[in-house]
Motif scaffolding. Structure first.
Motif, short mmCIF file in Angstrom:
data_model
loop_
_atom_site.label_atom_id
_atom_site.label_comp_id
_atom_site.label_asym_id
_atom_site.label_seq_id
_atom_site.Cartn_x
_atom_site.Cartn_y
_atom_site.Cartn_z
N ILE A 1 0.84 -1.20 0.00
CA ILE A 1 0.00 0.00 0.00
C ILE A 1 0.88 1.26 0.00
O ILE A 1 0.66 2.19 -0.79
CB ILE A 1 -0.96 -0.02 1.20
N ASN A 2 1.89 1.27 0.85
CA ASN A 2 2.76 2.44 0.92
C ASN A 2 3.52 2.65 -0.38
O ASN A 2 3.64 3.80 -0.87
CB ASN A 2 3.75 2.29 2.08
N LYS A 3 4.02 1.57 -0.98
CA LYS A 3 4.78 1.71 -2.23
C LYS A 3 3.87 2.08 -3.39
O LYS A 3 4.29 2.80 -4.31
CB LYS A 3 5.57 0.43 -2.51
N MET A 4 2.63 1.58 -3.39
CA MET A 4 1.69 2.00 -4.43
C MET A 4 1.43 3.50 -4.34
O MET A 4 1.45 4.20 -5.36
CB MET A 4 0.37 1.22 -4.29
N LEU A 5 1.20 3.99 -3.15
CA LEU A 5 0.94 5.42 -2.97
C LEU A 5 2.15 6.25 -3.40
O LEU A 5 2.02 7.27 -4.08
CB LEU A 5 0.58 5.71 -1.52
N GLU A 6 3.35 5.78 -3.05
CA GLU A 6 4.57 6.49 -3.42
C GLU A 6 4.77 6.51 -4.94
O GLU A 6 5.34 7.46 -5.48
CB GLU A 6 5.79 5.83 -2.77
N SER A 7 4.28 5.47 -5.62
CA SER A 7 4.48 5.35 -7.07
C SER A 7 3.31 5.89 -7.88
O SER A 7 3.29 5.76 -9.11
CB SER A 7 4.71 3.88 -7.43
N GLY A 8 2.31 6.46 -7.21
CA GLY A 8 1.19 7.05 -7.92
C GLY A 8 0.07 6.10 -8.27
O GLY A 8 -0.79 6.42 -9.11
N TYR A 9 0.05 4.92 -7.65
CA TYR A 9 -1.04 3.97 -7.87
C TYR A 9 -2.07 4.11 -6.75
O TYR A 9 -1.73 4.46 -5.62
CB TYR A 9 -0.51 2.54 -7.90
N ASN A 10 -3.31 3.78 -7.07
CA ASN A 10 -4.40 3.85 -6.10
C ASN A 10 -4.67 2.44 -5.56
O ASN A 10 -5.20 1.60 -6.30
CB ASN A 10 -5.65 4.43 -6.75
N PRO A 11 -4.37 2.17 -4.31
CA PRO A 11 -4.59 0.83 -3.76
C PRO A 11 -6.06 0.38 -3.80
O PRO A 11 -6.33 -0.82 -3.74
CB PRO A 11 -4.09 0.93 -2.32
N GLU A 12 -6.98 1.33 -3.90
CA GLU A 12 -8.40 0.98 -3.93
C GLU A 12 -8.88 0.61 -5.33
O GLU A 12 -10.01 0.16 -5.49
CB GLU A 12 -9.23 2.15 -3.39
N ASN A 13 -7.99 0.79 -6.32
CA ASN A 13 -8.35 0.50 -7.71
C ASN A 13 -7.78 -0.87 -8.10
O ASN A 13 -6.57 -1.08 -8.03
CB ASN A 13 -7.81 1.60 -8.62
N GLU A 14 -8.66 -1.78 -8.52
CA GLU A 14 -8.22 -3.15 -8.85
C GLU A 14 -7.20 -3.16 -9.97
O GLU A 14 -6.21 -3.90 -9.93
CB GLU A 14 -9.43 -4.01 -9.21
N ASP A 15 -7.43 -2.37 -11.02
CA ASP A 15 -6.48 -2.33 -12.14
C ASP A 15 -5.11 -1.84 -11.68
O ASP A 15 -4.08 -2.36 -12.11
CB ASP A 15 -7.01 -1.42 -13.26
N ASP A 16 -5.10 -0.83 -10.81
CA ASP A 16 -3.82 -0.33 -10.29
C ASP A 16 -3.12 -1.40 -9.45
O ASP A 16 -1.89 -1.55 -9.53
CB ASP A 16 -4.05 0.92 -9.44
N ARG A 17 -3.88 -2.14 -8.66
CA ARG A 17 -3.26 -3.20 -7.86
C ARG A 17 -2.65 -4.27 -8.76
O ARG A 17 -1.54 -4.75 -8.50
CB ARG A 17 -4.30 -3.84 -6.91
N ASN A 18 -3.36 -4.63 -9.82
CA ASN A 18 -2.85 -5.64 -10.75
C ASN A 18 -1.61 -5.14 -11.47
O ASN A 18 -0.63 -5.88 -11.65
CB ASN A 18 -3.93 -6.02 -11.76
N THR A 19 -1.63 -3.89 -11.91
CA THR A 19 -0.48 -3.32 -12.61
C THR A 19 0.74 -3.26 -11.69
O THR A 19 1.86 -3.62 -12.08
CB THR A 19 -0.80 -1.91 -13.13
N ALA B 1 1.32 -5.12 -9.10
CA ALA B 1 1.78 -6.49 -8.85
C ALA B 1 2.69 -6.98 -9.97
O ALA B 1 3.74 -7.59 -9.74
CB ALA B 1 0.59 -7.43 -8.68
N LYS B 2 2.29 -6.70 -11.23
CA LYS B 2 3.11 -7.11 -12.37
C LYS B 2 4.45 -6.36 -12.36
O LYS B 2 5.50 -6.95 -12.64
CB LYS B 2 2.35 -6.85 -13.66
N LYS B 3 4.43 -5.07 -12.01
CA LYS B 3 5.67 -4.30 -11.92
C LYS B 3 6.58 -4.88 -10.84
O LYS B 3 7.81 -4.96 -11.00
CB LYS B 3 5.37 -2.84 -11.60
N THR B 4 5.99 -5.31 -9.73
CA THR B 4 6.76 -5.91 -8.64
C THR B 4 7.41 -7.21 -9.10
O THR B 4 8.58 -7.48 -8.79
CB THR B 4 5.86 -6.17 -7.41
N GLU B 5 6.66 -8.01 -9.83
CA GLU B 5 7.19 -9.28 -10.34
C GLU B 5 8.37 -9.03 -11.27
O GLU B 5 9.39 -9.72 -11.22
CB GLU B 5 6.07 -10.02 -11.08
N GLN B 6 8.25 -8.03 -12.14
CA GLN B 6 9.34 -7.69 -13.05
C GLN B 6 10.56 -7.19 -12.27
O GLN B 6 11.71 -7.53 -12.59
CB GLN B 6 8.86 -6.64 -14.05
N PHE B 7 10.30 -6.39 -11.24
CA PHE B 7 11.37 -5.88 -10.38
C PHE B 7 12.08 -7.04 -9.68
O PHE B 7 13.32 -7.07 -9.57
CB PHE B 7 10.78 -4.90 -9.36
#
Length: 670
Positions: free
Chosen positions: A174-192, A194-200
């Motif tokens: 949640i903290n890293k999503m907020l820092e990166s401009g993603y909305n934790p309440e948005n399912e598409d943002d959570r999925n995106t 997650a994929k970025k984390t996997e690539q990282f």
């Protein structure tokens, strides 16, 4: 030349705490003799398992509590002593030891519950999934470095398993999503995210390894290979297609994934298992015929073989298992050279739906339907993405859901300008979901209100269809022709089915015809407004396949690389070995059956007799950019006999008297 071992064992060893010494009965000589007798040339050995235990001597606290010797080193040395490779397996996403010590490192769903294997809860057995945005990543990297430091130049490679990130809602995510401009309440943002984390994660592991060793082979296992692999493809040394057909993968998975993976520019293997069901089904044995088919199919597609097993906690191998594996690998050893370093000869490409849309299934249903249709009709085809070269394919198939971006639209235009042809269904071809590409020759108006609809089709164009109305069990689109020719029209049911007004058991009979197209033919594009590939996978209606095959035949102008009398249950795969100047025709006939409630298997080989085969040698020569292709010899490999043949108008015609499971026909040319 190939660097990947041909006949591998993937030896799991997920072992919890024990009431006795781990590996107490390990016998180096017996271990070696068992593997050699089974014709094995590489064994992937477990260094760190799903329980989080480490199997070599280390100062790290996760060392297996009942291990006294350097158990993994003993196995590695035993393999090297007899010339076998011994890459090391490390579990990544599942680690019960770390999960118990640090529950704050676990992935969490939106409601705070845990992700895990089959979503087991706190009081049930099973793995819980670790999050890579927590300090767990540092813990993992320390263990990777420790493994490399321990084995040094004895390390033949690293296999990383459970390499994925779920859409996690732990505090760190949640903290890293907020820092990166993603909305934790948005399912598409959570999925995106997650994929970025996997690539990282993959990049971090890769860099950790390369800082120590520039040449160590690396593979990341996600249980599937789809276009999203592109982001980290350079970090893979090779590809291993985990596909246990009697488990979650099914017999659909490997034939689909391999046709995509083989075009990614990496060596690859097919990994099945010795188990009747799936991993760690102790005391079970796959039917030998099934294991043959799964291994031979990997060979036929130009890949290597891997068979999964699991060592007993006392350090022994199950002898009956290796008799089974040896029975298969002894055959593989005799046949593997015929498809080694080969390239598929193909006429059609299917554009992978995964480039525009992810799916929850192991294999997208529209892609599965397309693969089944073409495989059953014995067309030679690949599965491609937008990064691959399409120019060598006469026909490009866009199954059901390929809504075009502007980038894809430009690629499609370039392909058509080079003379390519397209077969598209349903939403495939809509640019940004708004309107069809001009080459389709139709105008999009929306979806049909009724489902199902009926179709009437041109009897000359679709000569194999029943000449009556055909029910179409799918949600179709309403289009109007602009520059295309209509080859079929729609009709609605006599009445709409609802709780207030329904007719018999299912849909009402056909009503009046409409002028809305069921098929359109433009200059280079055939379009069907229904999701026929998904419908075929779901319904299995032969007429849906005949609709597509008639379109393909029209686009190919009646030419086909391979024609035969073989039944639809046969696999027909054509490869080229350039160095040997050899064309290889692989013929397989094994029929998976649903004899159990939830899995398929193969128990019997059903031989085929007196099959006539025709190869379009002039078309093959064109495909291979050969000035000519003069046939020197035609050999039926398993039978070790030359086959008589005729050349008729550029086509090689011959008979195969018997196909007993797997047969290779080798054509040598000059």
């Amino acid at each position: 030349m190939s660097k990947l071992a041909s006949r591998q064992i993937h030896l799991d060893f997920h072992t919890p705490e024990l009431p006795f010494e781990l590996g107490k009965n390990f016998d180096k000589k017996k271990f070696q003799q068992t593997l050699l007798k089974a014709e094995v040339d590489s064994v992937t050995l477990t260094g760190r398992c799903h329980h989080g235990h480490i199997y070599y001597q280390t100062d790290l606290p996760a060392k297996h509590p009942q291990m006294k010797k350097d158990f993994l080193m003993e196995q590695v040395d035993a393999c090297h002593e007899i010339g076998l490779k011994a890459p090391i397996y490390l579990s990544v996403g599942w680690d019960a030891y770390a999960a118990d010590l640090h529950p704050e490192w676990l992935e969490r769903k939106v409601d705070g519950s845990m992700y895990g294997f089959e979503d087991y809860g706190q009081l049930a057995p099973g793995w819980k999934t670790l999050c890579f945005n927590t300090p767990y990543l540092g813990y993992l990297k320390r263990q990777i470095k420790d493994t490399m430091d321990h084995f040094k130049d004895k390390l033949d490679g690293l296999f990383f398993d459970i390499v994925w990130q779920d859409p996690c809602c732990c505090n760190d995510c949640i903290n890293k999503m907020l820092e990166s401009g993603y909305n934790p309440e948005n399912e598409d943002d959570r999925n995106t995210f997650a994929k970025k984390t996997e690539q990282f994660l993959k990049a971090e592991i890769y860099q950790t390894i390369r800082a120590i060793d520039d040449n160590c082979p690396i593979f990341f296992n996600e249980g599937n290979i789809i276009p999203s692999i592109r982001s980290n493809l350079a970090e893979y040394s090779h590809l291993e297609i985990e596909s246990l057909p009697s488990g979650a993968w099914g017999y659909q998975h490997f034939p689909t994934v391999v046709r995509y993976a083989k075009n990614l520019g990496k060596e690859y293997l097919g990994m099945t298992g010795k188990f009747h069901k799936v991993w760690a089904d102790f005391g079970s044995y796959k039917n030998q015929v099934a294991l043959e088919y799964e291994s031979f199919l990997a060979l036929a597609h130009g890949g290597k073989c891997s068979i999964g097993d699991q060592m007993y906690p006392d350090g022994t191998l199950q002898q009956a298992t290796y008799e089974l594996i040896g029975n298969v690998y002894s055959q593989v050893k005799q046949l593997e050279s015929y498809n080694e370093d080969s390239k598929a000869i193909t006429e059609i490409a299917i554009l992978h739906p995964g480039i525009v849309e992810t799916c929850e299934e192991k294999v997208d249903l529209s892609l599965a339907g397309a693969v089944n249709m073409l495989n059953e009709a014995h067309y030679q085809f690949d599965i491609v993405d937008h990064k691959m070269n399409w120019s060598n394919y006469q026909v490009l198939i866009l199954p059901d859901k390929l809504v075009l971006t502007h980038e894809l639209t430009d690629l499609i235009h370039d392909y058509l300008n080079q003379g390519g042809k397209i077969l598209a269904t349903h939403y495939s071809g809509l640019v940004e979901g708004q309107q069809f590409s001009e080459s389709w020759g139709v105008h999009y108006q929306g979806e049909y209100r009724s489902e199902p609809m009926y179709g009437y089709f041109d009897a000359n164009f679709f000569s194999k269809l029943p000449q009556g109305e055909l029910v179409l069990h799918g949600k179709g689109l309403v289009v109007t022709p602009i520059t295309s020719v209509v080859k079929g029209v729609m009709a609605a049911p006599l009445v709409e089915r609802s709780y207030q007004h329904y007719y018999s058991h299912f849909q009402a009979p056909v009503g009046q015809k409409t002028s809305n197209p069921a098929v359109t033919v433009a200059e280079q594009v055939i379009y069907y407004p229904f999701p026929l590939f998904d419908m075929y996978k779901n319904q299995g209606v032969k007429a849906y396949k005949e609709l597509i095959l008639a379109g393909i035949d029209f686009l190919l102008e009646g030419r086909k690389l391979v024609n035969s009398d073989l039944p639809t249950s046969a696999d027909v795969i054509l490869n080229h070995q350039a160095i040997e100047k050899r064309i290889i025709l692989n013929l397989l006939h094994y029929i998976p059956e649903r004899r159990a409630l939830d899995l398929d298997t193969i128990e019997d080989k059903i031989p085929l007799y007196n099959q006539t085969v025709q190869l379009d040698v002039s078309l093959i020569a064109l495909k291979l950019a050969l000035k000519e292709c003069v046939v020197e010899s035609l050999v039926q490999v398993t039978a070790q006999k030359e086959l008589p043949f005729e050349m008729i108008e550029g086509k090689l015609v011959f008979d195969v008297s018997k196909i007993d499971g797997y047969e290779i026909i080798a054509l040598t040319y000059k």
